[in-house]
Design a protein around this motif. Sequence first.
Motif, mmCIF file in Angstrom:
data_model
loop_
_atom_site.group_PDB
_atom_site.id
_atom_site.type_symbol
_atom_site.label_atom_id
_atom_site.label_comp_id
_atom_site.label_asym_id
_atom_site.label_seq_id
_atom_site.Cartn_x
_atom_site.Cartn_y
_atom_site.Cartn_z
ATOM 1 N N LYS A 230 7.076 1.814 -2.912
ATOM 2 C CA LYS A 230 7.818 2.804 -3.692
ATOM 3 C C LYS A 230 9.240 2.319 -3.973
ATOM 4 C CE LYS A 230 9.234 6.927 -5.222
ATOM 5 N NZ LYS A 230 8.964 7.330 -6.614
ATOM 6 N N PHE A 275 -1.214 2.619 -6.246
ATOM 7 C CA PHE A 275 -0.649 3.964 -6.390
ATOM 8 C C PHE A 275 -1.746 4.994 -6.637
ATOM 9 C CE2 PHE A 275 3.664 2.087 -7.336
ATOM 10 C CZ PHE A 275 4.303 2.711 -6.274
ATOM 11 N N HIS A 280 -0.647 8.783 -5.969
ATOM 12 C CA HIS A 280 0.721 8.968 -6.473
ATOM 13 C C HIS A 280 0.771 8.794 -7.975
ATOM 14 C CE1 HIS A 280 3.758 10.238 -3.685
ATOM 15 N NE2 HIS A 280 2.957 9.776 -2.745
ATOM 16 N N GLU A 283 4.598 7.715 -9.934
ATOM 17 C CA GLU A 283 4.926 6.297 -9.986
ATOM 18 C C GLU A 283 4.000 5.566 -10.943
ATOM 19 O OE1 GLU A 283 6.413 8.194 -6.454
ATOM 20 O OE2 GLU A 283 4.367 8.055 -7.229
#
Length: 594
Positions: A230, A275, A280, A283
Amino acid sequence: MMKHTYDMGLIGNCAFLGLIGTDTAVRWLCWPRFDSSFVFGSLLDEQKGGEFSIRPVTEGGFESRQYYAANTNVLVTEISTAEGRYRVTDFAPRFSQYERYYKPLMFIRKVEPLEGMPRVRVACRPVAEYGEQQLSRRRSSNHIAFLGMEEEIRLTTNLPLTYVLDEEAFGLNETKYLVLTYGAPLEAPLESTCERFLQSTLGYWRQWVKSTSISNFHQPAVIRSALALKMHQYEDTGAIIAASTTSLPEAPGSTRNWDYRYCWMRDTFYTLTAFNNIGHFEELERYFHYIANISSSITGRYQPLYGISGASQLTEQELPLAGYLGNQPVRIGNDAYTHIQNDVYGQVLVALLPLYVDARFVNPEQRNPEKLVYEALRQIEATMDQPDAGLWEFRNLAQRHCYTYLFHWAGSHAACHVARALGDADMEALASRLMQAAADRIEQCYSQEQQAYTNAIGSPHLDASTIQLIMMGYLDPASERAARHLEALERALKTPEGLFYRYRHPDDFGTPETTFLICSFWYVEALACVGRVQEAITEFEHLLGYTNHLGLLSEDVDAKTGSQWGNFPQAYSHVGLVNAAFRIAKKLDSPSFL
């Protein structure tokens, strides 16, 4: 030979990154961007690299303990001496504010006495132009301004400024704060603001971790990898860099010292997959738009890598710096941007496929979505028989690489899905034809003698990148051919310690000396794919032993000593860990395994 590890922790807030040693010294920090000159760079030159440290002053030695506050990127270093103990908490503020993320170019250091009366010395000497420019200092009431860059660097602190300016030792008997800023300074109460920013930043990272969807399989390692990954996203544009450093050697004396603070197109698919695997979406979407923005602005050939702003000119230069442990040259820029690497067209198509077929993406920023797909397909068609530098970026060797053809095949396969989603029969026909053409050439890489696919048409050499034939679904994982191919790669490239070389034949710089961690994680994934799940688990757990004290991974590992080498932390290695853990967890959860 002793085991070499990078004894540093990474802090960041998606606007900048910093590496902090176990002695509290900031070994690396670039401002105002990931790819800017360092303001602290003792990692590459102790003399020219400036300094920002809160070191103990003691007649004896000292002990250090460094760790992250649980499930965060807030780094804690505890120093113990005969005189006492103290703790330094380092972080880059990041939290939600006014419907946006607050991520200033601000580095906060909280220094707390824990026991006794430790004596410390604070040094703060930022530099510019990779150590060629010293900054002038201006003392004010409660801060020191460092002048000479485009914007002011300011240290705001409740320490006596005289101690900092003169680098005088003093007894630490109460909590102190040091706030270093680039550009906009801190103009608010010092202590209460630092504490509020610390609590808000702790809360942000812990909430981010809670929002990941990961299995119970080695959760702590996956969480640390996800947090490190990240931080490598430059949120302003969505770009994700390969590593936060430049010129850390792949092996001592190898001269394989490269600048990795850029965004490689080929890494896109694997990074987006990581990701996606941890759920996620934010992102993923930012990175999609970075790639789509670059792709939509290109006519003709794609470069293998671009700058975090999308810049295409990344001219390589050598700097007059001592180098990490004396390893030269020190390079900035990366001439790989000039290479012919034809796998990038398929990589982009595979990576961008969800923009067209995933219902979560509404109105992707493409007025003419067919244009990008057609252009990539036409580049695949035009380069089908063009030798290239390959994914390992050979500088003086062009071949017709199996890996390139695999991504011609995979990209064309993705384009077939896009064509069906768009109802474009012509696109589907073109993509299907190119899929078959790529498959024909992949088969030309097959060696009957070795029962495996070689690295290029007409070459006898094996290469870890062809593990991807199994992972990408070109080879049926349950097939005899997949099993034999993997066994051949094991014989040729696997070390007794279970690590994987990229290849073992000489290249422009000789024969590679260290193993490449991402290849070892690919191997774990392939083991899981072909049903050797228990072996995959064993190999995965073995690879966890090659992290540093904080769970951070380098690019390369010396198989004999277990030493970390290459740029650090390497986002790609953490991508490999996340994806391998996901692949194993899926197998463990499948009914056939129970």
